[in-house]
Design an enzyme around this catalytic site. Structure first.
Site, PDB file in Angstrom:
ATOM      1  N   LYS A 572       1.519  -1.674  -1.266  1.00  0.00           N
ATOM      2  CA  LYS A 572       0.394  -2.483  -1.733  1.00  0.00           C
ATOM      3  C   LYS A 572      -0.889  -1.689  -1.974  1.00  0.00           C
ATOM      4  O   LYS A 572      -1.835  -2.175  -2.586  1.00  0.00           O
ATOM      5  CB  LYS A 572       0.084  -3.575  -0.704  1.00  0.00           C
ATOM      6  CG  LYS A 572       1.267  -4.406  -0.291  1.00  0.00           C
ATOM      7  CD  LYS A 572       0.954  -5.271   0.901  1.00  0.00           C
ATOM      8  CE  LYS A 572       2.194  -5.931   1.453  1.00  0.00           C
ATOM      9  NZ  LYS A 572       3.153  -4.962   2.046  1.00  0.00           N
ATOM     10  N   LYS A 675      -2.749  -8.596  -0.202  1.00  0.00           N
ATOM     11  CA  LYS A 675      -1.929  -9.465  -1.052  1.00  0.00           C
ATOM     12  C   LYS A 675      -2.778 -10.458  -1.836  1.00  0.00           C
ATOM     13  O   LYS A 675      -2.582 -10.632  -3.043  1.00  0.00           O
ATOM     14  CB  LYS A 675      -0.901 -10.211  -0.191  1.00  0.00           C
ATOM     15  CG  LYS A 675       0.179  -9.309   0.386  1.00  0.00           C
ATOM     16  CD  LYS A 675       1.154 -10.093   1.270  1.00  0.00           C
ATOM     17  CE  LYS A 675       2.264  -9.212   1.797  1.00  0.00           C
ATOM     18  NZ  LYS A 675       3.231  -9.958   2.653  1.00  0.00           N
TER      19      LYS A 675
END
Length: 808
Positions: A572, A675
């Site tokens: 990520k 996220k």
């Protein structure tokens, strides 16, 4: 009558010559057989000649002579005149070398004479062998009857005189054997017809006698769809037109010498390319009949050693006679233009020529246009080298819509830049200039794109062999045969690395990579080594798979994209780092016509990013997203009921692979914030990490834990805090959910207690849920729900992203 030509490999040894005799004896028609020198002899003679400038290589000369004597003896030849001829020829070779050594240089005339000895000797040996076998053959002296003038090593045929000589000598009822490659000029001096000239000799004879067909025998099964040394899956071409055959041979198909075609076209004589060592193979049949069906493209060839000249300037527009002067300048320098392109604005002409002629061509053009350059109408002539021309060839390409687009698309997807383009009005040949370093790659991707029966190969560079990485490698092994059988798709793990070692050219099976890395892995100190390996391999359809959580690895994404590899990642960090970095990677992938896929960065295998991208692409506007998007935190708070310490539940999740290696990344909100930040950016917000409000549920001491072990100790010490959070929610009939959301440009993260009516209340296990509010989804949000954590789930999401790229 038929004409048969046998190349150097076909007559390289006594055993091969015996095989040639067997092939000839099976032919019932009268025939003329044209032969090349014994395999490699022409190169030997050239080496001897060039070496003699410094020192006469008597041992080398003797070795080549003995080879001819041994071949003749092994064939059972005993004619004294033959062996006398061999000795006489090598006496001439020695005399020539003495003269060259004395002068310290050679000439074109001497070189042509030296090169002619190979065909003269092989034809005499084979002629004598045919007599031993009792075959009725006459000897045709090509070096006397084929007349050609001009340069000694690439002479121009005197068609009228040569045809007359051939027709008066060769009778259609008898058999003849002839040396290829050689002729003489009007002075009676030996000349050669160019390397590959034995093919040309056979075509000249075939045309002169109006042969039924010409057969050229070599060591391959006819002409192939690409050079088999470059494209391992190259296939045989059964049928070609003369024009297709000429284009393929001109652009590198070594099985046929390009000038061979012209005499055959003039007389409409069919040509068959056959394999001496596999005579029953059908070979390639060439005539003037175009196929109404079949492949649009017959082959992909490459011509290397190309240089480019660029004549440019604003003063070129509407200037009559300028192009004529360009070609006059090249002609004065005795330079041939291989490829020409001109933009419609008339401000530049690009010419492809042989690299070795670049300097003399530039000098000639600078002299030709000196006045215009001095006055500023034209720029200084520019030259550039180290290029190759890739040619896509086929008669049925004409009027085929989308074919050129496919050519450019597949090259672009593999990071191959096109320097220049040329296509004639016949649409039989699309020629593209690329840098020589990507020649093999370009030929392979084009061949793969247009010859669909072949297996498509995708080359993988894989970082990480931990929880997700290990599952991914096992999945790769499990799906390998299925993809090959069902889709002609081969996923090739070229390189696998961890943080210390890598394996290049990975052996199967890849699930045992842990042990292989330890035993055979090559140590590296910086990830630059992996990027350099991707660059140097320069493989088509290259994809980098990042199964790590490493900030260091993700810092190399830009370099990897610039090296021509697409990226699939579950890491990520790159997409949740500075916005400018995220935007750079997304834009760079588009610019390089590559793919950058990171679906698993948010919802493991759930199609969350793809759904948002599709909504935005279709004109919808995302207003808000509210989500339980940490499968690990959802598992932890679903499993925690106060019966055992919160720390133990966290450790259980860690062991099961539901959390990051250090659970603090999940518990602190770092993972969830990353996220929701990615989703906000995909929805159009230019949001930074520190702009997301973090309402942490952890005590301050836990947030400062230095490692996973210390974190678990601090969680255990603060058990009362977590027990109170649980009891309060339970007392209100609610459940604890860690929620991340954005709305109106603001993003937040925190622990919420939700009641029974809320969509999050019944979210069990490690599932994720996403509520997406948009113009189209106002009254009821779009809900995406499913497993959102676990190594196996994440690995399947990575694999899914990989297949999305492959399908594109």
């Amino acid at each position: 009558m038929i004409v048969m030509k046998f190349g150097g490999s076909s007559v390289a040894s006594a055993e091969n010559i015996k095989n040639v005799a067997r092939i000839i004896q099976e032919k019932t028609e009268p025939k003329t057989v044209v032969v090349s020198a014994l395999g490699g002899v022409t190169d030997d003679l050239l080496t001897i000649l060039e070496s003699s400038i410094q020192d006469i290589p008597y041992e080398y000369i003797e070795r080549v002579k003995l080879r001819h004597i041994e071949v003749a003896s092994q064939l059972g030849c005993s004619n004294k005149a033959l062996f006398d001829t061999i000795n006489e020829v090598f006496e001439k070779v020695c005399s020539i070398c003495v003269g060259v050594h004395a002068l310290g240089e050679t000439t074109e005339r001497i070189t042509a004479l030296m090169m002619s000895f190979g065909e003269q000797l092989s034809s005499k040996i084979i002629f004598d062998y045919f007599n031993v076998l009792g075959l009725a053959f006459n000897y045709f002296p090509s070096q006397e009857k084929i007349i050609a003038n001009g340069t000694y090593q690439l002479a121009t045929l005197d068609k009228e005189q040569s045809y007359s000589n051939i027709q008066s000598f060769i009778s259609l009822e008898n058999n003849f054997i002839a040396p290829g490659f050689i002729g003489c000029n009007h002075k009676g001096e030996i000349v050669t017809l160019g390397r590959g000239g034995s093919d040309y000799t056979s075509a000249i004879i075939a045309a002169a006698v109006q042969a039924e067909r010409l057969e050229i025998w070599s060591d391959v099964d006819g002409m192939l769809s690409a050079n088999p040394k470059i494209v391992k899956s190259a296939t045989q071409i059964n049928k070609l037109t003369y024009e297709e055959a000429f284009e393929l041979s001109y652009f590198g198909a070594k099985v046929l010498y390009p000038p061979t075609i012209k005499p055959l076209v003039d007389c409409q004589i069919p040509l068959v390319l056959k394999n001496t060592f596999s005579p029953d193979a059908p070979g390639t049949f060439i005539n003037n009949q175009k196929e109404e069906q079949g492949d649009y493209i017959k082959g992909v060839s490459a011509l290397n050693g190309i240089g480019l000249l660029n004549i440019s300037g604003t003063g070129m527009a509407h200037r009559k006679g300028l192009a004529r002067r360009v070609f006059e300048g090249l002609e004065s320098a005795q330079v041939n233009a291989i490829m020409i392109t001109q933009c419609c604005s008339e401000q530049s002409i690009c010419i492809g020529i042989k690299e070795e002629e670049l300097s003399q061509a530039k000098l000639a053009l600078n002299q030709m246009f000196n006045a215009e350059i001095q006055s500023g109408l034209l720029n200084e002539i520019q030259m550039d080298d180290q290029y190759s021309i890739i040619a896509i060839i086929g008669d049925r390409m004409i009027n085929k819509i989308g074919l050129s687009g496919k050519v450019f698309s597949v090259l672009g997807e593999n990071g191959i830049n096109i320097k220049a383009i040329a296509q004639g009005a016949s649409e039989r040949n699309i020629s593209l200039v690329v840098h020589k370093d990507v020649e093999d790659k370009a030929v392979n991707v084009l061949h793969e794109a247009f010859f669909s029966t072949n297996t498509k190969k995708v080359h993988l560079y894989i970082a990480g062999k931990g929880n997700v990485g290990g599952e991914f490698l096992q999945l790769l092994d499990r799906q390998k045969q299925y993809l090959l059988d069902s889709f002609n798709l081969e996923l090739i793990p070229v390189l696998v690395c961890d943080s210390k070692k890598y394996i290049h050219k990975v052996a199967e099976p890849v699930q045992d990579i842990e042990q292989v890395l330890q035993k055979e892995g090559k140590a590296y100190t910086g990830f630059e080594a992996i990027v350099e390996r991707i660059k140097s391999d320069n493989l088509r359809n290259a994809i980098f798979i990042d199964n790590t959580a490493s900030e260091y690895v993700s810092s190399f994404y830009e370099s990897i994209l610039r090296a021509g590899a697409s990226i699939v990642t579950c890491n990520k960090i790159a997409c949740s780092g500075p916005y400018d970095q995220y935007k750079l990677l997304v834009d760079l992938a588009k610019e390089q016509v590559l793919q950058f896929k990171y679906e698993t960065c948010v919802g493991a295998a759930l199609p969350v990013i793809k759904s948002i991208q599709d909504l935005v692409l279709s004109g919808d506007k995302i207003h808000a997203v509210k989500a339980v998007l940490s499968g690990s935190l959802n598992y932890i708070f679903n499993a925690y009921d106060g019966s055992k310490p919160f720390a133990e539940v966290v450790n259980d999740a860690k062991i099961l692979g539901f959390t990051e290696p250090n659970p603090l990344i999940d518990l602190s909100g770092t993972d969830a914030i990353r996220k929701i930040l990615i989703l906000a950016r995909e929805s159009g917000l230019e949001l930074e990490f520190d702009q997301v409000e973090n309402n942490s549920f952890l005590p301050e001491a836990c947030l400062n834990a230095s490692n996973a072990d210390q974190l678990l100790e601090l969680l255990l010490a603060n058990e009362a805090h977590f027990k109170q959070l649980y009891d309060t929610a339970k007392g209100e009939g609610k459940r604890l959910k860690v929620v991340a959301s954005f709305e109106g440009g603001n993003a937040t993260f925190g622990l919420e207690a939700v009641d029974r009516e809320h969509p999050f209340y019944h979210l069990n296990g490690k599932d994720n849920i996403f509520l997406i509010h948009s113009d189209r989804y106002k009254a009821q949000p779009l809900i995406i729900k499913g497993a959102g954590a676990g190594a196996e789930i994440t690995a399947s999401g990575v694999f899914s992203d990989l297949m999305l790229i492959v399908n594109k």
